[in-house]
Design an enzyme around this catalytic site. Structure first.
Site, short mmCIF file in Angstrom:
data_model
loop_
_atom_site.label_atom_id
_atom_site.label_comp_id
_atom_site.label_asym_id
_atom_site.label_seq_id
_atom_site.Cartn_x
_atom_site.Cartn_y
_atom_site.Cartn_z
N GLU A 123 7.02 7.51 -8.04
CA GLU A 123 7.52 7.17 -6.71
C GLU A 123 8.95 7.70 -6.53
OE1 GLU A 123 7.85 2.98 -5.28
OE2 GLU A 123 6.12 3.48 -4.06
N HIS A 167 -9.16 7.45 -29.71
CA HIS A 167 -10.63 7.40 -29.73
C HIS A 167 -11.20 7.60 -28.34
CE1 HIS A 167 -10.53 6.11 -33.92
NE2 HIS A 167 -9.38 5.58 -33.55
N LYS A 169 0.46 3.53 4.93
CA LYS A 169 0.57 2.20 5.55
C LYS A 169 0.28 2.30 7.05
CE LYS A 169 3.98 0.17 2.46
NZ LYS A 169 5.37 -0.21 2.32
O1 LIG Z 1 8.42 -5.72 -2.65
P1 LIG Z 1 7.77 -5.19 -1.42
O2 LIG Z 1 8.74 -5.01 -0.29
O3 LIG Z 1 6.59 -6.04 -1.02
O4 LIG Z 1 7.24 -3.76 -1.74
C1 LIG Z 1 6.25 -3.50 -2.69
C2 LIG Z 1 6.06 -2.02 -2.82
O5 LIG Z 1 5.71 -1.53 -1.55
C3 LIG Z 1 5.83 -0.19 -1.19
O6 LIG Z 1 4.59 0.40 -1.17
C4 LIG Z 1 6.84 0.64 -1.90
O7 LIG Z 1 6.47 1.99 -1.91
C5 LIG Z 1 7.11 0.18 -3.30
O8 LIG Z 1 8.25 0.81 -3.77
C6 LIG Z 1 7.29 -1.31 -3.34
O9 LIG Z 1 7.60 -1.71 -4.64
#
Ligand SMILES: O=P(O)(O)OC[C@H]1O[C@H](O)[C@H](O)[C@@H](O)[C@@H]1O
EC number: 5.3.1.9
Length: 528
Positions: free
Chosen positions: A322, A351, A455
């Protein structure tokens, strides 16, 4: 290279940190002195960038954020006294809270002690806590931890079913830096329902770990949750293990968080040295750069020869991929950077896929992680003079040798034992190595623009589901996909509508699907 020359090379490049009992061997990476000299100016820049970052520069330019995970284990480095004070007092607050949970001073309404934890979170809000739990939890921890790190209903059910008789003594950590990620939100609602189902007041069990003011923080505040621990704007999710995200679950499980922070601080000190040969994170970055020509041409296979470090490669997957997997460099050029990471553990993987590593496509370099201490106490001799631990050690060396003979490069990281200090140090080592490598290849290691695309597309699909359902609900007669798509004003999304309706049909959500299942265009849908 003959044996004598190789032994000389080994000694020339071996890095040892006395305080941590930590070794790094990059001698089996094929770079030469010229390569090292050539990268020196880029490293000078990387050291300078890192020094600026530690002083509070906006090291994440797109998001206009400081990058402060190094301050978490050395609060005196923070750019203002207020930030220093905040870090210190939050660590104290976590320790005091964990102590009260352990002694029963804070206890559930209907039981003398909390026995279990459900930890809800995803990505950086899960991977660190999972890795640390697996690495460091003792056989009889004060609280047993269970993770929900997805929006998978069956996965959630599995955890809740397992805990059904202990829910009344189970704490719930809801961890989300942004406080708006759908997966932990969904899991939180599902878990909350399970508590109500047993007439338990969820608020008395729930703890929020999030940025102040986030949606999650607002829910927690308005419902009067048991506790709140802040996450900071200047700590990225994938480098948040030493913030409340990692420290709260660790402390609750009885893991010594002070030691974890100390180990990380000691490694940070070692990786601040502006001299590549005497800086283990710089040596790692150098080796990675050599392996993949600074373009990620080779994958990083991480093989700890210790069961408790199993999740390290999964943790590193997010940290490395990431951070480094970027379309554009800092000047806006299209570069498609990154390094792929995978691995489980040795000797187990010998293995499974090590056959390909030895003989197949040479598109990787290995990182062996060796732990000097086999176990606490003495060992059975499985053969005269030989223990299981000797076998494990032999397997590591043997694989390293067999791969080297076939021109497969490897790095070996050695730690004396798996304990909070060495785990803290390992995390800090890789955080810094990723930062240096990002400077070498000129990418922003601290943002993740690509994640947003998925997203947004998912949100659009859920919107489409609502549209398709209202079309069906308004109709008496079964409709074809083409008709549904056209009535929804979404003809271009016909494939998505098909997948949505097939899913609803499979889950008894009131959608009837009739026709030839092998020919989606023949299908008719209605509300049953
Ligand atoms: O901790 P949060 O704000 O719920 O985010 C959780 C995750 O969500 C996203 O997808 C980001 O790309 C991550 O870097 C992050 O750790």
């Amino acid at each position: 290279m003959d044996a004598t020359a190789l032994w000389q090379r080994y000694q020339k490049w071996l890095y040892f940190h006395e305080g941590l009992g930590f070794y790094l061997d990059v001698s089996r990476m094929g770079f030469d002195d010229d390569f090292f000299e050539k990268l020196q100016p880029s490293f000078d820049q990387a050291f300078a960038d890192m020094a600026e970052l530690e002083k509070g520069a906006i090291a994440n330019p797109d998001e206009e954020r400081m990058v402060g995970h190094y301050w978490l284990r050395n609060p005196d480095l923070a750019p203002t006294p207020e930030v220093t004070q905040e870090i210190v007092s939050n660590i104290e607050k976590i320790e005091v809270f964990a102590e009260k949970i352990h002694t029963g001073a804070i206890h559930p309404p209907k039981a003398p002690r909390f026995t279990d934890i459900i930890s809800i979170g995803i990505g950086g809000s899960a991977l660190g806590p999972q890795f640390v739990a697996q690495a460091l939890v003792t056989d009889y921890p004060p609280l047993a931890i269970h993770f929900i790190d997805n929006s998978d209903p069956a996965g959630i059910d599995r955890v809740l079913t397992h805990l059904r008789n202990r829910l009344s003594s189970t704490l719930v950590l809801v961890i989300s830096k942004s406080g708006g990620t759908p997966e932990p939100r969904n899991a939180m609602l599902e878990v909350k329902k399970a508590y109500s189902g047993q007439n338990l007041d969820f608020a008395q069990y729930a703890i929020a770990i999030t940025m102040p003011g986030s949606k999650l923080s607002q829910v927690g505040e308005s419902e009067g949750w048991l506790a709140h621990f802040p996450m900071y704007d200047w700590v990225g999710g994938r480098t948040s293990e030493m913030s409340a995200v990692g420290l709260v679950p660790a402390a609750l499980q009885g893991i010594d968080i002070g030691q974890m922070l100390d180990g990380a601080k000691e490694m940070d000190d070692a990786t601040r040295v502006p001299d590549v040969k005497n800086n283990p994170a710089a040596l790692l970055a150098l080796a990675w750069h050599y392996a993949g020509n600074g373009r990620g041409e080779k994958d990083m296979v991480v093989l700890p020869y210790k069961d408790s470090l199993l999740l390290f490669s999964r943790y590193l997957q997010q940290l490395v991929m990431e951070s480094l997997g970027k379309e554009k460099d800092l000047d806006g050029n299209i570069v498609h950077q990154g390094i792929a990471v995978y691995g489980n553990k040795g000797s187990t993987d010998q293995h499974a896929y090590v056959q390909q590593l030895r003989d197949g496509v040479a598109n990787f370099f290995l990182t062996f992680i060796e732990v000097l201490e086999d176990r606490k106490g003495s060992s059975l001799e499985v053969e005269p003079g030989t223990t299981s631990g000797d076998y494990l050690s032999g397997f590591l060396q043997g694989t390293r040798k067999a791969l080297y003979e076939n021109q497969r490069d490897s790095i070996t990281v050695t730690i004396p034992q798996v304990n909070p200090r060495t785990v803290g140090a390992l995390i800090a080592l890789y955080e810094r190595a990723v930062g240096f490598y990002a400077s070498l290849v000129n990418v922003n290691a601290y943002h993740q623009p690509g994640v947003e695309a998925g997203k947004k597309a998912a949100a659009a699909i859920l919107e489409l589901q609502k549209q398709a359902m209202s079309v069906l609900q308004a109709e008496e007669n079964p409709l074809s996909l083409e008709e549904i798509a056209s009535k929804a004003g979404a003809s271009e999304d016909i494939e998505s509508i098909y997948i949505i309706l097939r899913h609803l049909h499979a889950n008894g959500r009131g959608v009837v699907m009739e026709g030839n299942f092998a020919q989606p265009s023949s299908l008719k849908f209605s509300i049953g």
